[in-house]
Motif scaffolding. Structure first.
Motif, PDB file in Angstrom:
ATOM      1  N   ASN A 124      39.161  37.352  55.380  1.00  0.00           N
ATOM      2  CA  ASN A 124      40.048  38.512  55.462  1.00  0.00           C
ATOM      3  C   ASN A 124      40.782  38.857  54.283  1.00  0.00           C
ATOM      4  O   ASN A 124      41.376  39.860  55.045  1.00  0.00           O
TER       5      ASN A 124
ATOM      6  N   GLU B  60      41.482  38.538  48.170  1.00  0.00           N
ATOM      7  CA  GLU B  60      40.918  37.501  47.883  1.00  0.00           C
ATOM      8  C   GLU B  60      39.489  37.122  47.705  1.00  0.00           C
ATOM      9  O   GLU B  60      38.147  37.327  48.927  1.00  0.00           O
TER      10      GLU B  60
ATOM     11  N   GLU C 241      37.970  28.367  49.929  1.00  0.00           N
ATOM     12  CA  GLU C 241      37.866  26.836  49.294  1.00  0.00           C
ATOM     13  C   GLU C 241      37.669  26.517  50.767  1.00  0.00           C
ATOM     14  O   GLU C 241      37.722  27.283  51.381  1.00  0.00           O
TER      15      GLU C 241
ATOM     16  N   LEU D  70      44.086  30.926  42.592  1.00  0.00           N
ATOM     17  CA  LEU D  70      45.130  29.553  42.511  1.00  0.00           C
ATOM     18  C   LEU D  70      44.179  28.658  41.919  1.00  0.00           C
ATOM     19  O   LEU D  70      42.415  28.704  42.447  1.00  0.00           O
TER      20      LEU D  70
ATOM     21  N   ASN E 174      38.057  29.546  54.019  1.00  0.00           N
ATOM     22  CA  ASN E 174      39.218  30.406  53.770  1.00  0.00           C
ATOM     23  C   ASN E 174      39.321  31.103  52.301  1.00  0.00           C
ATOM     24  O   ASN E 174      38.862  30.353  51.620  1.00  0.00           O
ATOM     25  N   ASP E 175      38.711  32.509  52.469  1.00  0.00           N
ATOM     26  CA  ASP E 175      38.942  33.361  51.158  1.00  0.00           C
ATOM     27  C   ASP E 175      39.997  33.206  50.941  1.00  0.00           C
ATOM     28  O   ASP E 175      40.766  33.242  51.295  1.00  0.00           O
ATOM     29  N   ILE E 176      40.001  32.833  49.623  1.00  0.00           N
ATOM     30  CA  ILE E 176      41.449  32.860  48.802  1.00  0.00           C
ATOM     31  C   ILE E 176      42.092  33.797  47.661  1.00  0.00           C
ATOM     32  O   ILE E 176      40.644  33.549  47.557  1.00  0.00           O
ATOM     33  N   PRO E 177      43.059  33.848  47.276  1.00  0.00           N
ATOM     34  CA  PRO E 177      43.073  34.323  45.533  1.00  0.00           C
ATOM     35  C   PRO E 177      42.541  33.862  44.246  1.00  0.00           C
ATOM     36  O   PRO E 177      42.569  32.374  44.514  1.00  0.00           O
TER      37      PRO E 177
ATOM     38  N   GLU F  72      38.610  34.563  59.470  1.00  0.00           N
ATOM     39  CA  GLU F  72      38.326  34.802  57.536  1.00  0.00           C
ATOM     40  C   GLU F  72      36.654  35.159  57.956  1.00  0.00           C
ATOM     41  O   GLU F  72      35.822  34.756  58.655  1.00  0.00           O
TER      42      GLU F  72
ATOM     43  N   ARG G 297      42.662  24.974  42.813  1.00  0.00           N
ATOM     44  CA  ARG G 297      42.521  24.172  43.356  1.00  0.00           C
ATOM     45  C   ARG G 297      41.055  22.843  42.732  1.00  0.00           C
ATOM     46  O   ARG G 297      40.342  22.579  41.816  1.00  0.00           O
TER      47      ARG G 297
HETATM   48  C1  GN1 Z   1      46.883  31.938  54.118  1.00  0.00           C
HETATM   49  O1  GN1 Z   1      50.051  32.822  53.614  1.00  0.00           O
HETATM   50  P1  GN1 Z   1      49.577  34.365  54.672  1.00  0.00           P
HETATM   51  O2  GN1 Z   1      49.546  33.303  55.894  1.00  0.00           O
HETATM   52  O3  GN1 Z   1      49.455  34.784  54.063  1.00  0.00           O
HETATM   53  C2  GN1 Z   1      46.023  32.668  53.674  1.00  0.00           C
HETATM   54  C3  GN1 Z   1      44.705  33.215  53.709  1.00  0.00           C
HETATM   55  C4  GN1 Z   1      44.715  33.321  55.205  1.00  0.00           C
HETATM   56  C5  GN1 Z   1      45.803  33.165  56.084  1.00  0.00           C
HETATM   57  C6  GN1 Z   1      45.251  32.487  57.197  1.00  0.00           C
HETATM   58  C7  GN1 Z   1      47.343  32.812  49.873  1.00  0.00           C
HETATM   59  O4  GN1 Z   1      47.938  34.021  54.342  1.00  0.00           O
HETATM   60  O5  GN1 Z   1      43.995  33.778  53.000  1.00  0.00           O
HETATM   61  O6  GN1 Z   1      43.654  34.252  55.444  1.00  0.00           O
HETATM   62  O7  GN1 Z   1      46.862  32.151  55.909  1.00  0.00           O
HETATM   63  N1  GN1 Z   1      46.495  32.659  51.881  1.00  0.00           N
HETATM   64  C8  GN1 Z   1      46.736  31.652  50.973  1.00  0.00           C
HETATM   65  O8  GN1 Z   1      46.106  32.994  58.115  1.00  0.00           O
HETATM   66  O9  GN1 Z   1      45.777  30.125  51.383  1.00  0.00           O
END
Ligand code: GN1
Ligand code: CA
Ligand code: CA
Length: 125
Positions: A94, A99, A103, A117, A111-114, A92, A119
């Motif tokens: 990624n 994202e 979080e 979302l 971890n970067d997230i959209p 991360e 939290r």
């Molecule tokens: C999650 O669900 P997935 O694998 O596409 C996560 C990402 C992380 C990734 C790590 C919304 O993505 O942010 O980088 O796992 N997405 C969410 O494998 O939490």
């Protein structure tokens, strides 16, 4: 110095507080601003572990104020300054599917997230 207070924790000059509510970045950001604070943005390992401690009494990851909305890949604090401390999980950030928000997990890793979302909302004062 770390001091536990109702709904929060004081660490150094900073206090992190939560009312237990959750929201998207937009909701969280405006909620913190309303009370004169900003979204939690840990600037060192001690602040990072204080957030983990808050998180452990709620079953949801904490949303940080740190984001790369302005320039992809360049993470900044809510005041626009480039971050000087990071604790990314392996592989991360990624930007998976876009994202720009961050979080923190129970491990303390980020971890970067959209940004859409929801939290746990923790503000800092
Ligand atoms: C999650 O669900 P997935 O694998 O596409 C996560 C990402 C992380 C990734 C790590 C919304 O993505 O942010 O980088 O796992 N997405 C969410 O494998 O939490
Ligand atoms: Ca991004
Ligand atoms: Ca990610």
């Amino acid at each position: 110095k770390v001091l536990r207070v109702p709904n929060g924790i004081m660490v150094g000059e900073k206090t992190f507080q939560t009312d237990g509510s959750r929201g998207t970045y937009e909701i969280a950001q405006s909620k913190c601003a309303q009370s004169g604070g900003v979204l939690a943005s840990p600037r060192n390992a001690l602040e990072n572990s204080a957030l983990v401690e808050i998180m452990n009494s709620h079953n949801i990851n904490v949303l940080l104020g740190i984001n790369d909305m302005q320039t992809e890949g360049t993470f900044k604090y809510p005041d626009g300054e480039i971050i000087s401390f990071a604790n990314w999980n392996a592989n991360e950030p990624n930007d998976a599917g876009g994202e720009d928000c961050v979080e923190i997990f129970g491990t303390g890793k980020w971890n970067d997230i959209p940004c859409r979302l929801e939290r746990l909302i923790v503000c800092e004062y």
